[in-house]
Write a protein that holds these residues in place. Structure first.
Motif, short mmCIF file in Angstrom:
data_model
loop_
_atom_site.label_atom_id
_atom_site.label_comp_id
_atom_site.label_asym_id
_atom_site.label_seq_id
_atom_site.Cartn_x
_atom_site.Cartn_y
_atom_site.Cartn_z
N TYR A 33 37.52 32.81 36.45
CA TYR A 33 37.99 31.48 36.06
C TYR A 33 36.90 30.44 36.30
O TYR A 33 36.07 30.60 37.20
CB TYR A 33 39.19 31.05 36.92
N PHE A 90 34.20 24.97 40.10
CA PHE A 90 34.44 26.17 40.91
C PHE A 90 34.65 27.37 40.01
O PHE A 90 35.43 27.33 39.05
CB PHE A 90 35.70 26.02 41.77
N ARG A 100 47.60 39.07 43.94
CA ARG A 100 47.04 38.44 45.12
C ARG A 100 46.26 37.19 44.74
O ARG A 100 46.09 36.85 43.59
CB ARG A 100 46.18 39.43 45.88
N GLU A 101 45.77 36.52 45.79
CA GLU A 101 45.17 35.21 45.60
C GLU A 101 43.85 35.30 44.85
O GLU A 101 43.20 36.34 44.81
CB GLU A 101 44.92 34.53 46.96
N ALA A 102 43.45 34.17 44.30
CA ALA A 102 42.13 34.04 43.70
C ALA A 102 41.13 33.72 44.80
O ALA A 102 41.43 33.00 45.75
CB ALA A 102 42.14 32.94 42.64
N PHE A 103 39.93 34.28 44.65
CA PHE A 103 38.84 33.99 45.56
C PHE A 103 37.88 33.02 44.86
O PHE A 103 37.55 33.23 43.69
CB PHE A 103 38.09 35.27 45.95
N PHE A 104 37.46 32.02 45.60
CA PHE A 104 36.64 30.96 45.00
C PHE A 104 35.19 31.05 45.44
O PHE A 104 34.89 31.44 46.58
CB PHE A 104 37.18 29.59 45.41
N GLY A 105 34.30 30.65 44.55
CA GLY A 105 32.92 30.42 44.91
C GLY A 105 32.81 29.12 45.69
O GLY A 105 33.81 28.41 45.90
N GLN A 106 31.60 28.78 46.09
CA GLN A 106 31.40 27.60 46.94
C GLN A 106 31.33 26.31 46.16
O GLN A 106 31.19 25.24 46.74
CB GLN A 106 30.14 27.78 47.80
N GLY A 107 31.42 26.40 44.85
CA GLY A 107 31.41 25.20 44.03
C GLY A 107 30.01 24.74 43.66
O GLY A 107 29.05 24.96 44.40
N PHE B 35 50.81 29.26 47.06
CA PHE B 35 49.68 29.37 47.97
C PHE B 35 49.40 28.01 48.62
O PHE B 35 49.67 26.96 48.04
CB PHE B 35 48.40 29.76 47.21
N GLN B 44 34.19 24.72 50.36
CA GLN B 44 34.71 26.06 50.08
C GLN B 44 36.23 26.05 50.04
O GLN B 44 36.87 25.46 50.90
CB GLN B 44 34.22 27.04 51.15
N ARG B 50 50.08 32.73 51.68
CA ARG B 50 50.58 33.10 50.36
C ARG B 50 52.05 33.51 50.49
O ARG B 50 52.44 34.15 51.46
CB ARG B 50 49.76 34.28 49.87
#
Lengths: 113, 117
Positions: A33, A90, A100-107, B35, B44, B50
């Protein structure tokens, strides 16, 4: 070992320029995303790719073009940058089936001057 | 369209005390995920907790717990024994279950939490 990494972290550029932001994930996720966080901290989806296929395109100007060369990479190219494009962008990834949750980059903080 | 509302732009709490952040959402779906994400000054986005909508039991993660009221469409976050490192923007987010197109997160406006020493 960073799960979702974006480059660059900061980008300052002049109006009218073209720039790209790169994103890579090593989590084996099938969906990636791009989200935009504006100056008021509001986060909104821009694009979503599933297995290299564009799934979500949320009313984003066509100056913004995502490209997914493979499942692990999703880049964002922006043409003819405008002052209003200044924001934090992001990248994120998730595995659709697991819920499960989305994991994000540091922007990436983009500043257009 | 689904919406998420955080009505508290800012909150503050004394260190070691308990604080609750509010979140309400609007959806016609019966199955979804909720969430809480934390965004410290480093920028970050970090998952705090969740909740699956089909689970009646409230999720907990150490000092963090939620009060999930499905009928009221409310999803508040309680932080116990607040620590200085908890200072951050907190975002409530909603996601539908289902296939690829459902996978986007819809975020609230965020609540800025300050911890007073």
């Amino acid at each position: 070992d960073t799960a979702v990494s974006q480059t660059p972290k900061y980008l300052v550029t002049q109006m009218g320029n073209d720039k790209s932001i790169k994103c890579e994930q090593n989590l084996g996720h099938d969906t990636m995303y791009w989200y935009k966080q504006d100056s008021k901290k509001f986060l909104k989806i821009m694009f979503s790719y599933n297995n290299k296929e564009l799934i979500i395109n949320e009313t984003v100007p066509n100056r913004f073009s995502p490209k997914s060369p493979d499942k692990a990479h999703l880049n964002l190219h922006i043409n003819s940058l405008e002052l209003g494009d200044s924001a934090v962008y992001f990248c994120a990834s998730s595995q659709v089936a697991t819920g499960r949750e989305a994991f994000f980059g540091q922007g990436t903080r983009l500043t257009v001057v | 369209a689904q919406t998420v509302t955080q009505s508290q732009p800012e909150m503050s709490v004394q260190e070691a005390e308990t604080v609750t952040l509010s979140c309400t959402y609007d959806t016609s779906e019966s199955d979804y995920y909720l969430f809480w994400y934390k965004q410290p000054p480093s920028r970050q986005m970090i998952l705090v907790i969740r909740q699956e909508a089909y689970k009646q039991q409230n999720a907990t993660e150490n000092r963090f717990s939620v009060n999930f009221q499905k009928a009221a469409k409310s999803f508040s976050l309680k932080i116990s024994d607040s620590q200085l490192g908890d200072a951050a923007m907190y975002f409530c987010a909603y996601r539908r279950t289902g296939n690829k197109g459902a996978q986007k997160l819809v975020f609230g406006q965020g609540t800025r939490l300050t911890i007073n020493p």
